[in-house]
Design a protein around this motif. Structure first.
Motif, mmCIF file in Angstrom:
data_model
loop_
_atom_site.group_PDB
_atom_site.id
_atom_site.type_symbol
_atom_site.label_atom_id
_atom_site.label_comp_id
_atom_site.label_asym_id
_atom_site.label_seq_id
_atom_site.Cartn_x
_atom_site.Cartn_y
_atom_site.Cartn_z
ATOM 1 N N SER A 92 0.834 -1.218 0.000
ATOM 2 C CA SER A 92 0.000 0.000 0.000
ATOM 3 C C SER A 92 0.860 1.257 0.000
ATOM 4 C CB SER A 92 -0.929 -0.010 1.212
ATOM 5 O OG SER A 92 -1.849 -1.068 1.142
ATOM 6 N N GLN A 93 1.928 1.264 0.789
ATOM 7 C CA GLN A 93 2.790 2.435 0.831
ATOM 8 C C GLN A 93 3.606 2.567 -0.451
ATOM 9 O OE1 GLN A 93 2.781 4.960 3.167
ATOM 10 N NE2 GLN A 93 4.016 5.915 1.544
ATOM 11 N N MET A 94 4.020 1.458 -1.031
ATOM 12 C CA MET A 94 4.733 1.529 -2.315
ATOM 13 C C MET A 94 3.822 2.088 -3.408
ATOM 14 S SD MET A 94 7.906 0.653 -1.895
ATOM 15 C CE MET A 94 8.884 -0.371 -3.008
ATOM 16 N N LYS A 95 2.541 1.801 -3.323
ATOM 17 C CA LYS A 95 1.575 2.396 -4.253
ATOM 18 C C LYS A 95 1.539 3.914 -4.095
ATOM 19 C CE LYS A 95 -1.750 -1.448 -4.570
ATOM 20 N NZ LYS A 95 -3.140 -1.865 -4.240
ATOM 21 N N VAL A 96 1.596 4.368 -2.845
ATOM 22 C CA VAL A 96 1.604 5.814 -2.576
ATOM 23 C C VAL A 96 2.847 6.455 -3.181
ATOM 24 C CG1 VAL A 96 1.762 7.562 -0.754
ATOM 25 C CG2 VAL A 96 0.212 5.609 -0.486
ATOM 26 N N PHE A 97 3.999 5.819 -3.003
ATOM 27 C CA PHE A 97 5.242 6.346 -3.577
ATOM 28 C C PHE A 97 5.148 6.423 -5.105
ATOM 29 C CE2 PHE A 97 7.839 4.448 0.173
ATOM 30 C CZ PHE A 97 7.551 5.573 0.946
ATOM 31 N N ALA A 98 4.627 5.377 -5.717
ATOM 32 C CA ALA A 98 4.529 5.336 -7.177
ATOM 33 C C ALA A 98 3.672 6.488 -7.693
ATOM 34 C CB ALA A 98 3.940 3.995 -7.615
ATOM 35 N N LYS A 99 2.558 6.735 -7.033
ATOM 36 C CA LYS A 99 1.658 7.801 -7.454
ATOM 37 C C LYS A 99 2.255 9.175 -7.187
ATOM 38 C CE LYS A 99 -3.197 9.159 -7.186
ATOM 39 N NZ LYS A 99 -4.532 8.835 -6.596
ATOM 40 N N GLU A 100 2.889 9.329 -6.021
ATOM 41 C CA GLU A 100 3.469 10.618 -5.647
ATOM 42 C C GLU A 100 4.611 11.017 -6.572
ATOM 43 O OE1 GLU A 100 5.735 12.738 -1.826
ATOM 44 O OE2 GLU A 100 4.819 10.741 -1.618
ATOM 45 N N TYR A 101 5.469 10.048 -6.918
ATOM 46 C CA TYR A 101 6.649 10.358 -7.729
ATOM 47 C C TYR A 101 6.458 10.013 -9.205
ATOM 48 C CZ TYR A 101 8.910 10.964 -3.222
ATOM 49 O OH TYR A 101 9.239 11.406 -1.953
ATOM 50 N N LYS A 102 5.249 9.562 -9.562
ATOM 51 C CA LYS A 102 4.938 9.193 -10.962
ATOM 52 C C LYS A 102 6.013 8.241 -11.491
ATOM 53 C CE LYS A 102 1.802 10.515 -12.606
ATOM 54 N NZ LYS A 102 0.413 9.990 -12.452
ATOM 55 N N MET A 103 6.185 7.152 -10.769
ATOM 56 C CA MET A 103 7.261 6.201 -11.055
ATOM 57 C C MET A 103 6.728 4.771 -11.040
ATOM 58 S SD MET A 103 10.759 5.956 -11.292
ATOM 59 C CE MET A 103 11.307 7.475 -10.488
ATOM 60 N N TRP A 104 7.053 3.995 -12.058
ATOM 61 C CA TRP A 104 6.789 2.564 -12.007
ATOM 62 C C TRP A 104 7.762 1.937 -11.013
ATOM 63 C CZ3 TRP A 104 3.854 -0.902 -15.393
ATOM 64 C CH2 TRP A 104 2.949 -0.222 -16.214
ATOM 65 N N ILE A 105 7.262 1.020 -10.178
ATOM 66 C CA ILE A 105 8.097 0.401 -9.149
ATOM 67 C C ILE A 105 7.930 -1.120 -9.200
ATOM 68 C CG2 ILE A 105 8.636 0.274 -6.690
ATOM 69 C CD1 ILE A 105 7.283 2.985 -6.321
#
Length: 265
Positions: A67-80
């Motif tokens: 869930s937190q990695m999803k937040v990072f992906a959306k915040e930084y517009k980055m595929w993870i």
């Protein structure tokens, strides 16, 4: 041409600490204008852990870590892309899972490692359930993406399957165990998978002083090296030019020259 970041990291047995590290590396990748970042196998929780609670630390794909990695992906517009131990119905075993999250924070794919590392005195199957299917390639900003995990690299069928499904960039998040000739094997197999399938093949290896060698490396469709890590934590980058695949395959059309009548697929 697009840029992908390879996060050669050391994880701890505390998933919250690994989340903080993830954001640090994601920020650096974003500053370098990378469209995707790859973390290694066993990123969520280090394996084998010192307190022998690896199985207990497993989470689902809907848990706090993802869930937190999803937040990072959306915040930084980055595929993870990252490795985790996923909880299963068997309380004594986990899946060795790779999760793929897009720039909108959506979990679009996951993969359960299919070839377990029962070799060199390791027995991964003692606490891991093997996956039962290869990864199905997904479209990303860097091209059609394929996935394998560590020991999968030693089985060329997996990479060929994904290449025939349209993969242009094959990624192997790994925790390649240190040992005599292990880097030679790692390097040679990654390069072979790239040359024989005429696609990009990128390795992202966990680093730790005790178990894993780091030394991440990757190759283009002609076998040229794209980056080379050393034995430490570091952020590496590869430039992906899909036109190079077309050029290489036009010069040497291995997929046209395959004897399909002799193979099952």
């Amino acid at each position: 041409m697009e840029k992908i970041a390879i996060a050669q990291t050391t994880s701890s047995g505390n998933w919250s600490e690994n989340l903080r590290k993830a954001e640090q590396f994601i920020k650096r990748a974003k500053a370098e204008k990378a469209k995707m970042i790859v973390f290694p196998e066993y990123f969520m929780n280090y394996y084998p852990d010192a307190d022998h609670k690896y199985i207990e630390k497993a989470q689902t794909l809907h848990g706090d870590f993802v869930s937190q990695m999803k937040v990072f992906a959306k915040e930084y517009k980055m595929w993870i892309i990252f490795g985790m131990n996923e909880k299963t119905v068997d309380e004594t075993k986990n899946y060795n899972t790779m999760a793929v999250i897009n720039e909108n924070g959506q979990l679009i794919a996951h993969y359960h490692k299919t070839h377990l590392f029962n070799a060199y005195k390791w027995q991964e199957s003692r606490d891991t359930i093997e996956g039962n299917r290869f990864f199905e390639p997904v479209q990303t900003p860097i091209g059609m993406l394929g996935l394998g995990v560590c020991y999968d690299l030693r089985f060329p069928e997996a990479a060929r399957y994904e290449a025939l499904k349209g993969t242009q960039v094959m990624i192997y998040p790994s925790a390649w165990v240190k040992g005599e000739n292990k880097f030679i094997q790692w390097e040679s197999l990654l390069r072979a998978r790239a040359i024989e399938n005429e696609m990009y093949v990128l390795g992202c290896c966990h680093y730790s002083e005790k178990h894993y060698m780091g030394r991440s490396t990757g190759f283009g469709p002609d076998g040229d090296r794209l980056y080379q890590g050393v034995e430490r934590e570091e952020l590496l980058f590869a430039a992906i030019d899909l036109e190079q695949i077309k050029i290489v395959r036009k010069a040497n059309p291995v997929f046209e020259n395959r004897r399909r009548d002799l193979y099952e697929w």
